[in-house]
Design a protein around this motif. Structure first.
Motif, PDB file in Angstrom:
ATOM      1  N   SER A  69       0.653  -1.192  -0.309  1.00 39.44           N
ATOM      2  CA  SER A  69       0.258  -0.042   0.198  1.00 39.44           C
ATOM      3  C   SER A  69       0.859   1.020   0.040  1.00 39.44           C
ATOM      4  O   SER A  69       0.097   2.256  -0.476  1.00 39.44           O
ATOM      5  N   LEU A  70       2.080   1.354   0.261  1.00 40.30           N
ATOM      6  CA  LEU A  70       3.326   2.729   0.417  1.00 40.30           C
ATOM      7  C   LEU A  70       3.631   1.787  -0.671  1.00 40.30           C
ATOM      8  O   LEU A  70       5.176   2.759  -0.855  1.00 40.30           O
ATOM      9  N   SER A  71       4.156   1.464  -1.993  1.00 39.68           N
ATOM     10  CA  SER A  71       5.061   1.479  -2.961  1.00 39.68           C
ATOM     11  C   SER A  71       4.598   2.915  -4.131  1.00 39.68           C
ATOM     12  O   SER A  71       3.385   3.109  -3.800  1.00 39.68           O
ATOM     13  N   PRO A  72       5.785   3.447  -3.924  1.00 39.53           N
ATOM     14  CA  PRO A  72       6.004   5.145  -4.750  1.00 39.53           C
ATOM     15  C   PRO A  72       6.032   4.277  -6.798  1.00 39.53           C
ATOM     16  O   PRO A  72       6.450   5.316  -6.951  1.00 39.53           O
ATOM     17  N   THR A  73       6.282   3.371  -6.325  1.00 42.86           N
ATOM     18  CA  THR A  73       6.905   3.030  -8.532  1.00 42.86           C
ATOM     19  C   THR A  73       5.683   1.850  -9.070  1.00 42.86           C
ATOM     20  O   THR A  73       4.960   0.920  -7.773  1.00 42.86           O
ATOM     21  N   PHE A  74       5.721   1.556  -9.868  1.00 44.09           N
ATOM     22  CA  PHE A  74       5.380   0.234 -10.382  1.00 44.09           C
ATOM     23  C   PHE A  74       5.800  -0.538 -10.132  1.00 44.09           C
ATOM     24  O   PHE A  74       5.271  -2.356 -10.084  1.00 44.09           O
ATOM     25  N   VAL A  75       7.519  -0.754 -10.511  1.00 45.43           N
ATOM     26  CA  VAL A  75       8.102  -1.974 -10.411  1.00 45.43           C
ATOM     27  C   VAL A  75       7.927  -2.664  -8.637  1.00 45.43           C
ATOM     28  O   VAL A  75       8.054  -3.843  -8.682  1.00 45.43           O
ATOM     29  N   ILE A  85      -9.279  11.483   0.081  1.00 42.91           N
ATOM     30  CA  ILE A  85      -8.020  10.732   1.010  1.00 42.91           C
ATOM     31  C   ILE A  85      -6.711  11.740   0.202  1.00 42.91           C
ATOM     32  O   ILE A  85      -6.179  11.278  -1.058  1.00 42.91           O
ATOM     33  N   GLN A  86      -6.186  12.495   0.567  1.00 38.49           N
ATOM     34  CA  GLN A  86      -4.738  13.070  -0.078  1.00 38.49           C
ATOM     35  C   GLN A  86      -3.699  13.653   1.667  1.00 38.49           C
ATOM     36  O   GLN A  86      -3.956  14.149   2.147  1.00 38.49           O
ATOM     37  N   VAL A  87      -3.137  12.751   2.087  1.00 37.35           N
ATOM     38  CA  VAL A  87      -2.038  12.010   3.182  1.00 37.35           C
ATOM     39  C   VAL A  87      -0.978  12.632   1.916  1.00 37.35           C
ATOM     40  O   VAL A  87      -0.005  11.082   1.460  1.00 37.35           O
ATOM     41  N   PRO A  88       0.269  13.837   2.219  1.00 33.19           N
ATOM     42  CA  PRO A  88       1.643  13.328   2.391  1.00 33.19           C
ATOM     43  C   PRO A  88       2.349  12.497   3.008  1.00 33.19           C
ATOM     44  O   PRO A  88       2.204  12.235   4.636  1.00 33.19           O
ATOM     45  N   LEU A  89       3.397  11.779   2.087  1.00 36.08           N
ATOM     46  CA  LEU A  89       4.071  10.644   3.166  1.00 36.08           C
ATOM     47  C   LEU A  89       5.693  11.547   2.740  1.00 36.08           C
ATOM     48  O   LEU A  89       5.830  12.679   2.076  1.00 36.08           O
ATOM     49  N   LEU A  90       6.846  10.051   2.656  1.00 35.65           N
ATOM     50  CA  LEU A  90       8.117  10.675   2.421  1.00 35.65           C
ATOM     51  C   LEU A  90       7.555  11.544   1.329  1.00 35.65           C
ATOM     52  O   LEU A  90       6.884  10.413  -0.309  1.00 35.65           O
ATOM     53  N   GLY A  91       8.836  11.926   0.176  1.00 38.14           N
ATOM     54  CA  GLY A  91       9.222  12.386  -0.991  1.00 38.14           C
ATOM     55  C   GLY A  91       7.678  12.477  -1.938  1.00 38.14           C
ATOM     56  O   GLY A  91       6.914  13.606  -1.311  1.00 38.14           O
ATOM     57  N   ASN A  92       7.696  12.194  -2.411  1.00 40.47           N
ATOM     58  CA  ASN A  92       6.271  12.891  -3.788  1.00 40.47           C
ATOM     59  C   ASN A  92       5.145  11.208  -3.259  1.00 40.47           C
ATOM     60  O   ASN A  92       4.254  11.508  -3.748  1.00 40.47           O
ATOM     61  N   LEU A  93       5.263  11.079  -2.670  1.00 44.01           N
ATOM     62  CA  LEU A  93       4.417   9.651  -1.950  1.00 44.01           C
ATOM     63  C   LEU A  93       3.440   9.994  -1.795  1.00 44.01           C
ATOM     64  O   LEU A  93       3.369  10.987  -0.302  1.00 44.01           O
ATOM     65  N   VAL A  94       2.041   9.849  -1.947  1.00 40.88           N
ATOM     66  CA  VAL A  94       0.816  10.462  -1.679  1.00 40.88           C
ATOM     67  C   VAL A  94      -0.090   9.077  -0.608  1.00 40.88           C
ATOM     68  O   VAL A  94      -0.286   8.503  -1.784  1.00 40.88           O
ATOM     69  N   PHE A  95      -0.576   9.320   0.020  1.00 44.25           N
ATOM     70  CA  PHE A  95      -1.450   8.148   0.961  1.00 44.25           C
ATOM     71  C   PHE A  95      -2.719   8.640   0.548  1.00 44.25           C
ATOM     72  O   PHE A  95      -3.139   9.202   0.918  1.00 44.25           O
ATOM     73  N   THR A  96      -3.556   7.817  -0.662  1.00 40.70           N
ATOM     74  CA  THR A  96      -4.441   8.391  -1.391  1.00 40.70           C
ATOM     75  C   THR A  96      -5.686   6.740  -1.573  1.00 40.70           C
ATOM     76  O   THR A  96      -5.833   6.008   0.000  1.00 40.70           O
ATOM     77  N   ARG A 153      -4.977   3.284  -1.590  1.00 41.99           N
ATOM     78  CA  ARG A 153      -4.116   2.527  -0.867  1.00 41.99           C
ATOM     79  C   ARG A 153      -4.547   2.229   0.256  1.00 41.99           C
ATOM     80  O   ARG A 153      -4.048   1.757   0.835  1.00 41.99           O
ATOM     81  N   LEU A 154      -5.259   2.804   0.981  1.00 42.11           N
ATOM     82  CA  LEU A 154      -6.366   3.041   2.256  1.00 42.11           C
ATOM     83  C   LEU A 154      -7.105   1.327   2.054  1.00 42.11           C
ATOM     84  O   LEU A 154      -7.062   0.435   3.146  1.00 42.11           O
ATOM     85  N   PHE A 155      -7.630   1.097   1.138  1.00 46.21           N
ATOM     86  CA  PHE A 155      -8.355  -0.010   0.064  1.00 46.21           C
ATOM     87  C   PHE A 155      -7.485  -1.128   0.940  1.00 46.21           C
ATOM     88  O   PHE A 155      -7.354  -1.672   0.760  1.00 46.21           O
ATOM     89  N   VAL A 156      -5.599  -1.338  -0.056  1.00 42.91           N
ATOM     90  CA  VAL A 156      -5.151  -2.032   0.132  1.00 42.91           C
ATOM     91  C   VAL A 156      -4.898  -2.591   0.990  1.00 42.91           C
ATOM     92  O   VAL A 156      -4.393  -3.491   1.520  1.00 42.91           O
ATOM     93  N   ALA A 157      -4.329  -1.700   1.810  1.00 41.90           N
ATOM     94  CA  ALA A 157      -4.144  -1.229   3.286  1.00 41.90           C
ATOM     95  C   ALA A 157      -4.772  -2.549   3.913  1.00 41.90           C
ATOM     96  O   ALA A 157      -4.734  -2.934   5.424  1.00 41.90           O
ATOM     97  N   LEU A 158      -6.240  -2.166   3.778  1.00 42.79           N
ATOM     98  CA  LEU A 158      -7.003  -2.931   4.597  1.00 42.79           C
ATOM     99  C   LEU A 158      -7.312  -4.208   4.505  1.00 42.79           C
ATOM    100  O   LEU A 158      -7.758  -4.774   5.456  1.00 42.79           O
TER     101      LEU A 158
END
Length: 540
Positions: A139-145, A208-219, A222-227
Motif C-alpha cells: 500500500s506504500l509502493s512508490p512506483t510501478f516496479v 484522501i490525500q495524505v503526504p508521506l515521504l517524498g512524492n508519495l501521497v497516501f490516497t 492505498r487505504l483499500f489495499v492496506a485494509l
C-alpha cells in the motif's frame, strides 16, 4: 477453545497392528458404545462424528480460502485508479493484473510439496502471515516496479493457501460430511467476489490525500489495499488453535498424538468426555500404509529436499497413479480454463452490452454481434475512472456463487460426485451455446453469469475428487500438480478466448461448450472410484 482443539499428549511414534480395512470400516458407528483395540484412521474419524469441532475446522479453513480469493482479486478492482496515480502504461497495467496469477502458478507445486513434508497447518500459517505483511507494505509502493514485485510475491505466497486449505478440511472431516464441508468453505471464499467490490465502492471514492515521504501521497486506493490484508491475519488465530490434521500426524509416525487429537475431536463433536472415545489405537488406512515412504537421512539437506520433491512428484506419474493424475488434471484444465476466460472477459462483455443498450432502447443484438464490432457505439467510460457499473454484477455473482455452493453442499455426500460434475458443467455448456443465439440483454448477462457461477462451483468438486484419490503422503503435491495444469490452462485460455471473442466469436462459444463436454466425458469414464468404494464398504 484452543486447549480443547489441540491434542495435549506429547508425540510418540505410532504402532500399527494388522487389521482388515473392510472389517474395520464395516461397522465403525456400532463400535461407538464399546472399546475397540485398533481401527484404520478413516474409520476412527467416523467414530468422532461431526459437530462443533468439524464446523470450527471448516470455518477456519474457509477464512483462509476467503483471504486467498481476496489476495488474487484485490488489485483488479483498483487498477484503473492505481494506474493513474503511478502513471502506468497499458502494458504495465496488463502485467500488474496478471502478476499475482503468475506468482501462484509458479509456487503451487512447491507449496504442495512443503504441505506434505512440513504440514498443512504450518504452511497455511506461514503464508497467511507473510501475505498480510507484504500487502500492507504494498500500500506504500512508490512506483510501478515496487507494486508489481509486491503483487507477484503475494501471488507466490497465495500458492500456499488454496491446496493446503482444501487438504486440511479433507483430512479432518469424516467421509460422510467431507464434501459438504469443502463446499461450505468454498462458499465462504466465494463471498470475496462480493466483498471486494463492496469495500472498493465505499473506500476508493473517498477524497484522501495524505503526504508521506517524498512524492508519495497516501490516497484512498492505498487505504483499500492496506485494509484488505486484515483478511489474512484473521484466519491465523483460528488455525493456530488447531493441530495438524490427524492423517498428517499419523503419517509422520505420531500415533499417540493422533489418538489424543481424535479424542479431542470426539469430545467436542459429541459433547462427551475424552475417556469415552472407544478406541485404544489407530493405524494408517491400507491405501496410505502401502504408499508410505521411508525418510532419507544424511547428506546435504537442500539436495535431499530437492530429491524428495522430485520423487514425490514422479510417483504421481508412475503406472500406479498416472491415470488418476491425468483424469484429475484434464477435468481441472477444462473447468479452470473456461472459468477464468469468461471471468476475466465478463466485465468487458457486460460493459459493451450496457453501452449498446443505452444508445438503443430497442435492444436486438447478440453477444457476438457486439464483440465483433458489427454494432457501432461511443465508448464513454474513461480508463482512469473507477467503473462502478461493474460492481453490482460482481456483487450479484459473488452472492449467487455462495448460494450455489451451499445448495450443492446439501447433496455433496449423498450423490456420486461424478454426477454433480456432469450437472454443474453441463449447465454452463448449454449456456455457452445459448449465448450464440439469444439477443436480449437480460438473457445474455444471465448466461454469462451462469457460466461463471457454476464453473467456480465445479472447481472444488473436481479438486476434492483429486485429493481423495491419492495417499496422505502425496495428497497436497497431487492437488498442487492438478491445480498447476488448471492454472496454466487458465492463462493460455484467457489469451486464446480473448482472440476468439473478437475475431471468431461463435467459434469461441462452441469451443467452450466442447471443452466442458469433454470434462463431462472424462468425469463419467474416469477411474476415480476409490471414494465410492469406501462409501460402499461402510454401508455393507
Amino acid at each position: 477453545m484452543a486447549t480443547n482443539l489441540r491434542g495435549s499428549t506429547p508425540p510418540s511414534p505410532g504402532d500399527s497392528s494388522p487389521v482388515a480395512d473392510a472389517d474395520a470400516e464395516r461397522s465403525p458407528l456400532l463400535m461407538d458404545s464399546k472399546k475397540v483395540d485398533v481401527l484404520p484412521l478413516e474409520a476412527a474419524l467416523t467414530l468422532t462424528g461431526s459437530g462443533l469441532y468439524t464446523a470450527y475446522v471448516t470455518f477456519s479453513a474457509g477464512l483462509a480460502l476467503f483471504a486467498g480469493m481476496c489476495n488474487m482479486q484485490m488489485m483488479s478492482v483498483v487498477i484503473p485508479v492505481a494506474s493513474c496515480d503511478l502513471n502506468m502504461t497499458s502494458t504495465q497495467k496488463g502485467f500488474l493484473a496478471s502478476a499475482a496469477f503468475m506468482g501462484i502458478t509458479l509456487s503451487s507445486h512447491l507449496f504442495g510439496f512443503l504441505a506434505d513434508i512440513c504440514g498443512r497447518r504450518a504452511v497455511l500459517l506461514l503464508c497467511t502471515f507473510t501475505i498480510g505483511v507484504i500487502s500492507l507494505l504494498s500500500s506504500l509502493s512508490p512506483t510501478f516496479v515496487v507494486l508489481a514485485a509486491c503483487w507477484f510475491a503475494i501471488g507466490f505466497m497465495t500458492g500456499g493457501i488454496f491446496c493446503p486449505a482444501y487438504v486440511f478440511i479433507s483430512e479432518y472431516c469424516p467421509q460422510n460430511v467431507r464434501g459438504k464441508c469443502i463446499l461450505i468453505a468454498s462458499a465462504m471464499s466465494a463471498t470475496a467476489t462480493a466483498y471486494l467490490p463492496s469495500m472498493s465502492w465505499l473506500i476508493v471514492p473517498l477524497n484522501i490525500q495524505v503526504p508521506l515521504l517524498g512524492n508519495l501521497v497516501f490516497t484512498s486506493w492505498r487505504l483499500f489495499v492496506a485494509l484488505v490484508p486484515l483478511t489474512n491475519f484473521i484466519p491465523m488465530f483460528f488455525l493456530y488453535t488447531l493441530s495438524e490434521t490427524p492423517k498428517y500426524l499419523l503419517n509422520a509416525g505420531k500415533g499417540e498424538e493422533t489418538l489424543e487429537l481424535l479424542r479431542s475431536i470426539y469430545s467436542v463433536n459429541k459433547r462427551k468426555p475424552k475417556e469415552e472415545f472407544p478406541l485404544q489405537k489407530v493405524q494408517l488406512d491400507h491405501f496410505d500404509e502401502i504408499c508410505q515412504q521411508k525418510e532419507e537421512v544424511g547428506g546435504n539437506p537442500i539436495l535431499r529436499m530437492a530429491k524428495k520433491m522430485l520423487v514425490q512428484t514422479a510417483v504421481l506419474f508412475s503406472s500406479k497413479f498416472i491415470l488418476y493424475t491425468t483424469t484429475s488434471s484434464l477435468m481441472m484444465i477444462g473447468v479452470l480454463g473456461i472459468y477464468n476466460s469468461f471471468l476475466l472477459w465478463m466485465p468487458e462483455q457486460t460493459k459493451l452490452m450496457l453501452l449498446y443498450s443505452r444508445n438503443n432502447t430497442d435492444f436486438k443484438a447478440t453477444m457476438c454481434e457486439v464483440m465483433s464490432h458489427e454494432i457501432e457505439f461511443e465508448n464513454t467510460v474513461g480508463s482512469c475512472d473507477l467503473n462502478r457499473n461493474k460492481f453490482p454484477p460482481s456483487i450479484a455473482i459473488g452472492m449467487a456463487q455462495c448460494v450455489t455452493f451451499l445448495l450443492i453442499s446439501l447433496i455433496a455426500d449423498k450423490v456420486n460426485k461424478k454426477y454433480i460434475i456432469v450437472a454443474i458443467t453441463g449447465i454452463p455448456a448449454a449456456a455457452a451455446i445459448a449465448l450464440i443465439y439469444v439477443d436480449k440483454l437480460i438473457l445474455i448477462v444471465s448466461g454469462i453469469g451462469v457460466i461463471v457461477v457454476f464453473l467456480l462451483t465445479a472447481y472444488p468438486v473436481c479438486l476434492s475428487i483429486a485429493v481423495e484419490s491419492f495417499p496422505t503422503s502425496h495428497r497436497s503435491t497431487a492437488a498442487s500438480i492438478v491445480l498447476l495444469f488448471g492454472r496454466l490452462a487458465a492463462t493460455l485460455g484467457t489469451q486464446f478466448f480473448g482472440y476468439l471473442f473478437h475475431h471468431y466469436c461463435q467459434t469461441a462459444y462452441w469451443a467452450a461448450a466442447s471443452v466442458l463436454l469433454g470434462v463431462i466425458i472424462v468425469s463419467v469414464s474416469s477411474p476415480l472410484k476409490r471414494i465410492d468404494e469406501q462409501k460402499e464398504k461402510s454401508k455393507s
